[in-house]
Write a protein that holds these residues in place. Structure first.
Motif, PDB file in Angstrom:
ATOM      1  N   ASP A 176       0.837  -1.210   0.000  1.00  0.00           N
ATOM      2  CA  ASP A 176       0.000   0.000   0.000  1.00  0.00           C
ATOM      3  C   ASP A 176       0.870   1.257   0.000  1.00  0.00           C
ATOM      4  O   ASP A 176       0.459   2.303  -0.516  1.00  0.00           O
ATOM      5  CB  ASP A 176      -1.052   0.001   1.119  1.00  0.00           C
ATOM      6  N   GLY A 177       2.102   1.136   0.512  1.00  0.00           N
ATOM      7  CA  GLY A 177       3.039   2.247   0.338  1.00  0.00           C
ATOM      8  C   GLY A 177       3.522   2.307  -1.098  1.00  0.00           C
ATOM      9  O   GLY A 177       3.522   3.363  -1.735  1.00  0.00           O
ATOM     10  N   HIS A 207      -1.925  -4.953  -0.839  1.00  0.00           N
ATOM     11  CA  HIS A 207      -1.604  -5.423   0.521  1.00  0.00           C
ATOM     12  C   HIS A 207      -1.768  -4.262   1.480  1.00  0.00           C
ATOM     13  O   HIS A 207      -0.815  -3.543   1.797  1.00  0.00           O
ATOM     14  CB  HIS A 207      -0.160  -5.944   0.518  1.00  0.00           C
ATOM     15  N   ASN A 209      -1.754  -3.226   4.522  1.00  0.00           N
ATOM     16  CA  ASN A 209      -1.414  -3.409   5.939  1.00  0.00           C
ATOM     17  C   ASN A 209      -1.316  -2.061   6.655  1.00  0.00           C
ATOM     18  O   ASN A 209      -0.910  -1.985   7.796  1.00  0.00           O
ATOM     19  CB  ASN A 209      -0.147  -4.258   6.105  1.00  0.00           C
ATOM     20  N   TYR A 211       0.469   0.646   6.598  1.00  0.00           N
ATOM     21  CA  TYR A 211       1.638   1.475   6.919  1.00  0.00           C
ATOM     22  C   TYR A 211       2.793   1.244   5.964  1.00  0.00           C
ATOM     23  O   TYR A 211       2.897   0.214   5.309  1.00  0.00           O
ATOM     24  CB  TYR A 211       2.101   1.179   8.357  1.00  0.00           C
ATOM     25  N   THR A 217      -0.466   4.693   5.218  1.00  0.00           N
ATOM     26  CA  THR A 217      -0.536   4.832   3.767  1.00  0.00           C
ATOM     27  C   THR A 217      -1.833   5.543   3.390  1.00  0.00           C
ATOM     28  O   THR A 217      -2.834   5.450   4.105  1.00  0.00           O
ATOM     29  CB  THR A 217      -0.495   3.463   3.075  1.00  0.00           C
ATOM     30  N   LYS A 291      -0.174  -5.089   9.788  1.00  0.00           N
ATOM     31  CA  LYS A 291       1.255  -5.142   9.473  1.00  0.00           C
ATOM     32  C   LYS A 291       1.946  -5.889  10.614  1.00  0.00           C
ATOM     33  O   LYS A 291       1.690  -5.629  11.786  1.00  0.00           O
ATOM     34  CB  LYS A 291       1.806  -3.720   9.310  1.00  0.00           C
TER      35      LYS A 291
END
Ligand SMILES: Cc1ncc(C[n+]2csc(CCOP(=O)(O)OP(=O)(O)O)c2C)c(N)n1
Ligand SMILES: [Mg+2]
Length: 792
Positions: A176-177, A207, A209, A211, A217, A291
């Protein structure tokens, strides 16, 4: 697990238990790799002696990747899928190593990592250990085509792998980042180029999670409906999986993946059996899990699981805080290793059995070692496309247009093999390669209008205004054993500098890994060059990609500057046949004089550089060498030779043209490097060399720094002077024009010293005349524009 939980989903209670145990094993091995150098089965209480002195790696993303792996395993077994797994957050390397170990492929490739206690100890120890294996999903990792070190390229790689692989499913995890990067953000649009009839499927998993390293994110902090709309807007059908209770999550995941794979099967059936040509809404998954899932929940009173603190090593002060060592042991024991491995350290056979076998294992998928599948291109005879030289330099041709004829023939010859594509950011026609489109078309699954030309669902020319996508698709295509060609404006190729870095690193490492078979080279054609930006000007003037690539390992990079069409044909043929390189070809698209017959071109390109005897009068040794590299510098050099010959007929000038830039380096620096004796023969010690170079001049100094005659090499090149002006004025602005080159020779040849003053005068008058004419008429002086090499 309770009967009740187990009944709520497609997995039988036994399968659910096994899958969860398999996941625990992968998580256990991942944690073990990050922390331990000994005591791999925790047969005795953990002590500081068991822990690595430097704790390096990333936990946060890993349990999610492991979770997916065990689910892919089930699907591969049940459905006989041919599946490739691409990990965007490649820092989850321990997870991929763990899973390929559990499925057996790791030990097959690396027999010293045995399936026992000793093997486990080595597996743990080697990770992030000097001379061991890297922390990321590197070339060393079985089953990988994507390192994921530099984030952003997972999805384009996945699509590149899927093109022309109708039986392949590429599962692709997007961090997601990672999703915040430019390349990834645009990659979603790849679905407008993927044809369900002839290509494979890409299954993107966002994904979520929540962060990155130290921040939330964006996609995790917008309402779910907004995120779904975003994915719908990109043309996907979003599915969601959310939660953290493993038993519930396994059942829900199994259900959602069954639904998504059914959907893929429906889409492919519609295209392949029912003749549908509609652009499908391919499924994608939004997976919202914590995460660092299953890791320490709190450390030193601060929440870790489900936060950014889980990103790297959650318990990092093992040596300072006894509490951390205890927590690590507790964490590792929570996976119940004694239930997963037998007394000798072998993964329990009934658990190992749920993984696919043989080539179906993702660590063994042949597409991840593309060289195994590589079929050589069927190459037409490039000599058949040559330009006939009727009088040297008397007729102008667009060199890249001639190359377009060859590429068209390559495309046609390989239509059946379906293993060649041409990529470009909307410039293929502008770069005069339009011929390659004829008969093949440009890939396009989106809407079409009557005004469109050559768009086709089965097109093999890939045009999208994203250099990132072109580069990423091509890399994915090459890494899975196919061939390609990327054409781009010279100035804007810099946009993918960093991707080229990563690919060069990949190639460098794979060359040292015996089981990685050679893949086709990544071929660039840069056109619309710095010297001929008639329409565009300064923003379009930058030849620096050459410099960028020159920093890469000599074993990986080749740079060619063919001065005319026949040399371009010879170079292109060579590049398309080569393996494991990045080949950079720099060639102009504007009408330009043609110098060499095809036979001369082949001989010249084979040497890489050489004297153009027909342009030289150096009997008895030259007074000066005029070297040139690139089409415009070659033209200016030859024009300068004429100016000098008219004025100083007894001056002995040798013209050396350089096609293969690497030949300038010593043999010790590059395999193409010319031996010193040969270099000294061409550029005799003590003889002045006036070198006209296409790019930034300093590069030539760098390459020839160790040559004996280096002190006498004087280079002219692009020095960042530009605007929208005439072609010749560009040369004048950068002091690479024929008058300047001629003056340089007069200044440098000792016996001409007395003439220097008069020559300066002559030079300023010529330039003055040029400037006035250009300013007044908006075009170059007729004697410049219409200059031709004299026929004798
Ligand atoms: C292009 C790029 N910029 C920055 C980094 C440094 N970096 C490594 S991991 C990471 C966070 C990644 O977050 P995400 O994609 O969400 O992965 P995950 O949460 O699954 O670890 C960053 C910024 C990088 N590797 N690549
Ligand atoms: Mg993340």
């Amino acid at each position: 697990m309770s009967e009740e939980t187990a009944s709520k989903g497609p997995l039988s209670p036994e399968m659910l238990d096994k899958m969860n145990a398999y996941w625990r094993a992968a998580n256990y091995l991942s944690v073990g790799q990050i922390y331990l150098k000994d005591n791999p089965l925790l047969e005795r209480p953990l002590t500081l002696d068991d822990v690595k002195p430097r704790l390096l790696g990333h936990w946060g993303t890993t349990p999610g990747l492991n979770f997916l792996y065990v689910h892919w395993n089930r699907l591969i077994r049940e459905r006989g899928l041919n599946m490739l797994y691409i990990i965007g957050p490649g820092h989850g390397g321990p997870g991929l190593v763990a899973n390929t170990y559990l499925e057996g492929s790791y030990s097959e490739i690396y027999p010293h990592i045995e399936q026992n206690k000793d093997g486990l100890k080595r597996l743990f120890r080697q990770f992030s250990w000097p001379y061991g294996i890297p922390s990321h999903v590197a070339p060393e990792t079985p089953g990988s085509i994507h390192e994921g070190g530099e984030l952003g390229y997972s999805l384009v790689h996945a699509y590149g792998a899927a093109f022309d692989n109708p039986d392949l499913i590429v599962a692709c995890v997007v961090g997601d980042g990672e999703a915040e990067t430019g390349p990834l953000a645009t990659s979603w649009h790849s679905n407008k180029f993927l044809n369900p009839l002839t290509d494979g499927a890409v299954l993107p998993i966002l994904h979520l999670n929540g962060y990155k390293i130290a921040n939330p994110t964006i996609l995790a902090r917008i309402p779910h409906a907004e995120l779904e709309s975003l994915m719908r807007g990109y043309g996907y059908e979003p599915f969601t999986l959310e939660g953290e209770d493993p038993a519930v999550m396994h059942q829900q995941a199994a259900a959602v993946f069954d639904a998504m794979l059914d959907r893929i099967a429906q889409i492919q059936k519609a295209a392949r059996e029912d003749g549908s040509t509609a652009r499908p809404a391919w499924p994608m998954l939004i997976m919202r899990t914590p995460k660092g899932w299953t890791g320490p929940k709190f450390v030193d009173g601060k929440p870790v699981e489900g936060t950014w603190r889980a990103h790297q090593v959650p318990l990092s002060e093992i040596f300072e805080k006894p509490e951390h060592l205890r927590m690590l042991e507790e964490w590792m024991r929570s996976y119940k290793p004694e239930e997963l491995f037998d007394a000798r350290g072998r993964f329990r056979v009934d658990l190992a059995d749920i993984a696919p076998k043989g080539r179906l294992r993702m660590g063994m998928n042949a597409h991840s070692n593309g060289g195994l599948l590589l079929q050589p291109l069927k190459m037409p005879n490039f000599r058949d496309f040559d330009v006939k030289i009727e009088g040297r330099g008397q007729h102008d041709f667009e060199s890249t247009r001639i190359l377009g004829h060859l590429l068209h023939a390559v495309m046609q010859a390989n239509q059946d093999q379906k293993n060649f594509r041409v990529f470009g950011p909307d410039e293929t026609a502008s770069n005069r390669l339009g011929d390659v489109i004829t008969g093949t078309g440009k890939a396009w699954m989106a809407e079409t209008l009557p005004v469109d030309e050559d768009l086709s669902e089965t097109g093999r020319v890939m045009e999208v205004l994203s250099e990132h996508m072109c580069q990423g698709w091509l890399e994915g295509y090459l890494l899975t054993g196919r061939h390609g060609f990327f054409n781009c404006y010279e100035a804007f190729i810099h946009i993918i500098d960093s991707m080229a870095n990563q690919h060069a690193k990949w190639l460098k490492v794979t060359r040292e890994i015996p089981w990685r078979k050679p893949i086709a080279s990544l071929n660039y054609l840069l056109s619309s060059l710095v010297w001929r930006q008639d329409h565009n000007g300064f923003s379009h003037q930058d030849p620096g990609f050459i410099d960028h690539l020159m920093n890469k390992k000599a074993g990986v990079v080749r740079v060619y500057l063919p001065p005319d069409a026949n040399t371009l044909l010879s170079v292109a043929d060579h590049c398309l046949r080569s393996r494991n390189y990045i080949n950079l070809i720099v060639a102009g698209k504007q009408p330009a004089p043609q110098w060499l017959t095809i036979d001369e071109a082949i001989a010249h390109c084979t040497k890489g550089l050489g004297v153009w005897q027909w342009a030289s009068n150096d009997e008895g040794g030259p007074d000066a060498v005029m070297a040139c590299c690139g089409d415009v510098p070659t033209l200016e050099t030859l024009a300068a030779v004429c100016l000098l010959r008219e004025r100083l007929p007894d001056l002995r000038i040798r013209v050396v043209n350089v096609v293969d830039l690497m030949a300038l380096q010593p043999t010790s620096e590059h395999p193409h490097g010319l031996p010193d004796e040969d270099f000294d023969r061409l550029f005799p010690v003590g003889t002045p060399v006036v070198f006209a170079f296409h790019g930034y001049p300093w590069l030539i100094h760098r390459l020839t720094y160790r040559r004996h005659n280096h002190d006498n090499i004087h280079v002219r090149g692009y020095k960042e002077e530009g605007t929208t002006t005439t072609p010749f004025d560009m040369c004048v602005l950068n002091n690479i024009d024929r008058f300047q080159l001629a003056l340089d020779v007069i200044r440098r040849v000792p016996r001409l010293k007395p003439l220097a003053g008069a020559a300066e005068q002559w030079y300023s008058e010529a330039i003055q005349r040029h400037r006035l004419y250009v300013a007044e008429n908006g075009d170059d002086l007729p004697e410049i524009k219409n200059w031709r090499w004299p026929q004798n």
